[in-house]
Motif scaffolding. Structure first.
Motif, PDB file in Angstrom:
ATOM      1  N   LEU A 255     -39.001  18.951 -32.267  1.00 31.74           N
ATOM      2  CA  LEU A 255     -38.894  20.024 -33.249  1.00 31.74           C
ATOM      3  C   LEU A 255     -37.657  19.830 -34.117  1.00 31.74           C
ATOM      4  O   LEU A 255     -36.589  19.487 -33.625  1.00 31.74           O
ATOM      5  CB  LEU A 255     -38.794  21.378 -32.544  1.00 31.74           C
TER       6      LEU A 255
ATOM      7  N   PHE B 207     -39.858  28.482 -22.647  1.00 35.76           N
ATOM      8  CA  PHE B 207     -38.571  28.217 -22.014  1.00 35.76           C
ATOM      9  C   PHE B 207     -38.734  28.053 -20.509  1.00 35.76           C
ATOM     10  O   PHE B 207     -39.467  28.805 -19.870  1.00 35.76           O
ATOM     11  CB  PHE B 207     -37.616  29.374 -22.309  1.00 35.76           C
TER      12      PHE B 207
ATOM     13  N   TYR C 155     -32.110  26.761 -18.366  1.00 33.77           N
ATOM     14  CA  TYR C 155     -30.906  26.529 -19.163  1.00 33.77           C
ATOM     15  C   TYR C 155     -29.802  26.080 -18.214  1.00 33.77           C
ATOM     16  O   TYR C 155     -29.530  26.731 -17.209  1.00 33.77           O
ATOM     17  CB  TYR C 155     -30.537  27.816 -19.895  1.00 33.77           C
TER      18      TYR C 155
ATOM     19  N   PHE D 201     -40.864  31.270 -28.608  1.00 32.40           N
ATOM     20  CA  PHE D 201     -41.611  30.678 -29.705  1.00 32.40           C
ATOM     21  C   PHE D 201     -42.936  31.397 -29.912  1.00 32.40           C
ATOM     22  O   PHE D 201     -43.563  31.888 -28.971  1.00 32.40           O
ATOM     23  CB  PHE D 201     -41.900  29.198 -29.423  1.00 32.40           C
ATOM     24  N   GLY D 202     -43.369  31.387 -31.173  1.00 30.45           N
ATOM     25  CA  GLY D 202     -44.734  31.788 -31.452  1.00 30.45           C
ATOM     26  C   GLY D 202     -45.694  30.669 -31.086  1.00 30.45           C
ATOM     27  O   GLY D 202     -45.280  29.588 -30.662  1.00 30.45           O
TER      28      GLY D 202
ATOM     29  N   SER E 129     -35.196  31.366 -15.302  1.00 36.71           N
ATOM     30  CA  SER E 129     -36.225  32.400 -15.264  1.00 36.71           C
ATOM     31  C   SER E 129     -37.600  31.896 -15.675  1.00 36.71           C
ATOM     32  O   SER E 129     -38.611  32.503 -15.350  1.00 36.71           O
ATOM     33  CB  SER E 129     -35.825  33.578 -16.152  1.00 36.71           C
TER      34      SER E 129
ATOM     35  N   LEU F 247     -43.994  26.438 -27.390  1.00 40.44           N
ATOM     36  CA  LEU F 247     -43.065  26.033 -26.345  1.00 40.44           C
ATOM     37  C   LEU F 247     -42.663  27.223 -25.503  1.00 40.44           C
ATOM     38  O   LEU F 247     -42.430  28.319 -26.025  1.00 40.44           O
ATOM     39  CB  LEU F 247     -41.813  25.412 -26.964  1.00 40.44           C
TER      40      LEU F 247
ATOM     41  N   GLY G  33     -29.763  28.321 -27.450  1.00 35.28           N
ATOM     42  CA  GLY G  33     -30.930  27.466 -27.286  1.00 35.28           C
ATOM     43  C   GLY G  33     -32.051  28.094 -26.501  1.00 35.28           C
ATOM     44  O   GLY G  33     -33.081  27.467 -26.290  1.00 35.28           O
ATOM     45  N   LYS G  34     -31.887  29.334 -26.071  1.00 35.33           N
ATOM     46  CA  LYS G  34     -32.939  29.979 -25.300  1.00 35.33           C
ATOM     47  C   LYS G  34     -33.780  30.797 -26.271  1.00 35.33           C
ATOM     48  O   LYS G  34     -33.371  31.847 -26.742  1.00 35.33           O
ATOM     49  CB  LYS G  34     -32.346  30.874 -24.215  1.00 35.33           C
ATOM     50  N   LEU G  35     -34.948  30.293 -26.562  1.00 33.63           N
ATOM     51  CA  LEU G  35     -35.783  30.835 -27.627  1.00 33.63           C
ATOM     52  C   LEU G  35     -37.142  31.251 -27.108  1.00 33.63           C
ATOM     53  O   LEU G  35     -37.675  30.664 -26.162  1.00 33.63           O
ATOM     54  CB  LEU G  35     -35.982  29.785 -28.722  1.00 33.63           C
TER      55      LEU G  35
ATOM     56  N   TYR H 290     -37.971  22.933 -22.155  1.00 30.40           N
ATOM     57  CA  TYR H 290     -39.144  23.694 -22.558  1.00 30.40           C
ATOM     58  C   TYR H 290     -40.400  22.898 -22.188  1.00 30.40           C
ATOM     59  O   TYR H 290     -40.381  21.669 -22.139  1.00 30.40           O
ATOM     60  CB  TYR H 290     -39.158  23.905 -24.083  1.00 30.40           C
TER      61      TYR H 290
ATOM     62  N   TYR I   2     -31.312  22.801 -22.501  1.00 31.34           N
ATOM     63  CA  TYR I   2     -32.452  23.698 -22.301  1.00 31.34           C
ATOM     64  C   TYR I   2     -33.711  22.837 -22.160  1.00 31.34           C
ATOM     65  O   TYR I   2     -33.898  21.876 -22.902  1.00 31.34           O
ATOM     66  CB  TYR I   2     -32.639  24.628 -23.500  1.00 31.34           C
TER      67      TYR I   2
ATOM     68  N   PHE J 111     -43.383  26.400 -36.148  1.00 30.20           N
ATOM     69  CA  PHE J 111     -43.138  27.389 -35.109  1.00 30.20           C
ATOM     70  C   PHE J 111     -42.046  28.360 -35.537  1.00 30.20           C
ATOM     71  O   PHE J 111     -40.976  27.942 -35.980  1.00 30.20           O
ATOM     72  CB  PHE J 111     -42.693  26.721 -33.803  1.00 30.20           C
TER      73      PHE J 111
ATOM     74  N   GLN K 290     -44.515  22.499 -23.333  1.00 33.96           N
ATOM     75  CA  GLN K 290     -45.520  22.799 -24.344  1.00 33.96           C
ATOM     76  C   GLN K 290     -46.872  22.353 -23.816  1.00 33.96           C
ATOM     77  O   GLN K 290     -47.168  21.160 -23.738  1.00 33.96           O
ATOM     78  CB  GLN K 290     -45.209  22.096 -25.666  1.00 33.96           C
TER      79      GLN K 290
ATOM     80  N   ASP L 159     -29.745  29.778 -16.155  1.00 34.49           N
ATOM     81  CA  ASP L 159     -30.921  30.656 -16.249  1.00 34.49           C
ATOM     82  C   ASP L 159     -32.154  29.823 -15.960  1.00 34.49           C
ATOM     83  O   ASP L 159     -32.445  28.894 -16.689  1.00 34.49           O
ATOM     84  CB  ASP L 159     -30.986  31.271 -17.657  1.00 34.49           C
TER      85      ASP L 159
ATOM     86  N   GLN M  57     -26.936  32.710 -25.939  1.00 36.88           N
ATOM     87  CA  GLN M  57     -27.587  31.502 -25.437  1.00 36.88           C
ATOM     88  C   GLN M  57     -28.438  30.955 -26.573  1.00 36.88           C
ATOM     89  O   GLN M  57     -29.641  31.154 -26.624  1.00 36.88           O
ATOM     90  CB  GLN M  57     -28.436  31.814 -24.204  1.00 36.88           C
TER      91      GLN M  57
ATOM     92  N   PHE N 151     -39.916  19.267 -23.497  1.00 37.44           N
ATOM     93  CA  PHE N 151     -38.865  19.064 -24.476  1.00 37.44           C
ATOM     94  C   PHE N 151     -37.524  19.531 -23.943  1.00 37.44           C
ATOM     95  O   PHE N 151     -37.425  20.544 -23.252  1.00 37.44           O
ATOM     96  CB  PHE N 151     -39.176  19.825 -25.772  1.00 37.44           C
TER      97      PHE N 151
END
Lengths: 114, 115
Positions: B44, A45, A48, B105-106, A58, A43, B101-103, A35, A33, B90, A37, A56, B99, A91
């Motif tokens: 992280l 997304f 994937y 985040f705040g 998206s 972070l 690892g698909k997150l 990301y 994955y 976070f 920042q 994915d 999935q 990341f």
């Protein structure tokens, strides 16, 4: 067992150049994955991937950004014709399977566009 | 759509004091929830996670969090702050259950610890 390895840690590019960011997942992990920042933000997304497949994308910008995860070698995030707004920390995270609820993060690549 | 809100972008506590970092989420399905810590110029590190089962989750470095469905919250606490706890924290929610690892985040909360 080495963690998720990203290189380079820091990358400086002039506007219009290409940036290539590499990510080697943890041993035994086949899911990657990416990301981004931005300064003062959380972070976001981007994409994937599994080996040789984009699952994915998206969160990827429609233009200039691409990602791959070949059968052999690291995952690559490629940014063409970089602009100042691309300056950020990128990341990579990996996990062993879709059922696993934990992703392990690399230390990131900090891209600066000058 | 899922989202995560962390209340307070900066929190400052004295060494030895209680740490409370707030996280609220919205999710149309039962969520998986996470807290990560980020030290300067580092990646992280997972502190703890909630998937199913016990709603009080204990993590590393003395941190714990409680999942409260009625309040849609997952606040992070530590009874006694240490100087080494100073970092960015976070909260995150899984976007798609299969999935991991698909997150989402705040925005993050920067914790400062005063001597």
């Amino acid at each position: 067992n080495a963690g998720v390895m990203q290189n380079p840690r820091h990358l400086v590019r002039r506007r219009g150049q290409e940036a290539r960011l590499r990510c080697s997942p943890m041993k035994g992990h086949s899911h990657v994955y990416w990301y981004r920042q931005l300064p003062e933000e959380g972070l976001k997304f981007m994409v994937y991937l599994q080996k040789e497949n984009i699952i994915d994308e998206s969160g990827m910008p429609k233009e200039r950004f691409s990602a791959e995860f070949p059968k052999e070698g690291p995952s690559i995030l490629r940014i063409q014709q970089v602009v100042r707004g691309d300056s950020a920390a990128y990341f990579c995270a990996s996990s062993p399977s879709t059922a696993n609820t934990e992703a392990f993060f690399g230390q990131g690549t900090r891209l600066t566009v000058v | 759509a899922q989202s995560v809100t962390q209340l307070g972008s900066h929190v400052s506590v004295s060494e030895g004091a209680l740490v409370l970092l707030r996280c609220n989420y919205s999710s149309s399905v039962p969520p998986y929830l996470f807290w990560y810590v980020q030290y300067p110029n580092q990646g992280l590190q997972l502190l703890l996670k909630y998937t199913t089962g016990a709603t009080l989750v204990k993590g590393i470095n003395g941190f714990e969090a409680e999942f409260k469905k009625s309040e849609t919250s997952f606040h992070l606490t530590k009874p006694s702050a240490h100087m080494s706890d100073a970092a960015e924290y976070f909260c995150a929610v899984t976007l798609v259950k299969n999935q991991g690892g698909k997150l989402i985040f705040g925005q993050g909360t920067e914790l400062s610890v005063k001597p």
